[in-house]
Design a protein around this motif. Structure first.
Motif, PDB file in Angstrom:
ATOM      1  N   SER A  55      41.599  40.838  49.258  1.00 30.47           N
ATOM      2  CA  SER A  55      40.305  41.419  49.612  1.00 30.47           C
ATOM      3  C   SER A  55      40.352  42.936  49.418  1.00 30.47           C
ATOM      4  O   SER A  55      41.314  43.587  49.830  1.00 30.47           O
ATOM      5  N   GLU A  80      32.084  43.700  46.775  1.00 32.21           N
ATOM      6  CA  GLU A  80      32.320  42.257  46.748  1.00 32.21           C
ATOM      7  C   GLU A  80      33.822  41.992  46.695  1.00 32.21           C
ATOM      8  O   GLU A  80      34.530  42.451  47.555  1.00 32.21           O
ATOM      9  N   ALA A  81      34.320  41.322  45.675  1.00 29.21           N
ATOM     10  CA  ALA A  81      35.733  40.923  45.620  1.00 29.21           C
ATOM     11  C   ALA A  81      36.591  41.874  44.793  1.00 29.21           C
ATOM     12  O   ALA A  81      37.681  41.523  44.371  1.00 29.21           O
TER      13      ALA A  81
END
Length: 114
Positions: A55, A80-81
């Motif tokens: 993450s 986001e990721a």
């Protein structure tokens, strides 16, 4: 020595080439990073030693990429990721340079892209 050499050569190649997102891979300290550039956009995915996604929460980074013979510094932030940022100029698909990341624990690492 003959047994160790093929093993080491395999390990060196394990983090080169094309990554899951179609970008280039590099080792960055305890992480593996994947760099994707599109026009002015820079995206960096962080993976652990087992190449599982990490993450981006708590990470920050900077990409220093060579464009037209000059360095372009792009600040990277979680999105986001991945870590992402935007350059002032178009980067092309395979710019050379370095991506520096700092993890949530404050440890810094960098990966080189040729």
């Amino acid at each position: 020595m003959a047994i160790a050499l093929p093993f080491c050569a395999h390990q060196a190649c394990a983090h080169e080439g094309t990554g899951e997102k179609g970008g280039r891979l590099a080792d960055a300290g305890p992480y593996h990073i994947e760099l994707v550039t599109r026009d002015r956009r820079v995206e960096v995915w962080v993976y652990d030693a087992q190449e599982k996604p990490v993450s981006p929460a708590g990470f920050k980074g900077t990409a220093i990429l060579v464009v037209g013979g000059k360095p372009a510094r792009i600040v990277l932030a979680p999105a986001e990721a991945r870590l992402a940022g935007e350059a002032a100029v178009a980067l092309g698909t395979n710019p050379k340079g370095v991506v520096q990341i700092t993890g949530p624990d404050g440890a810094a690492a960098s990966g080189k892209f040729n």
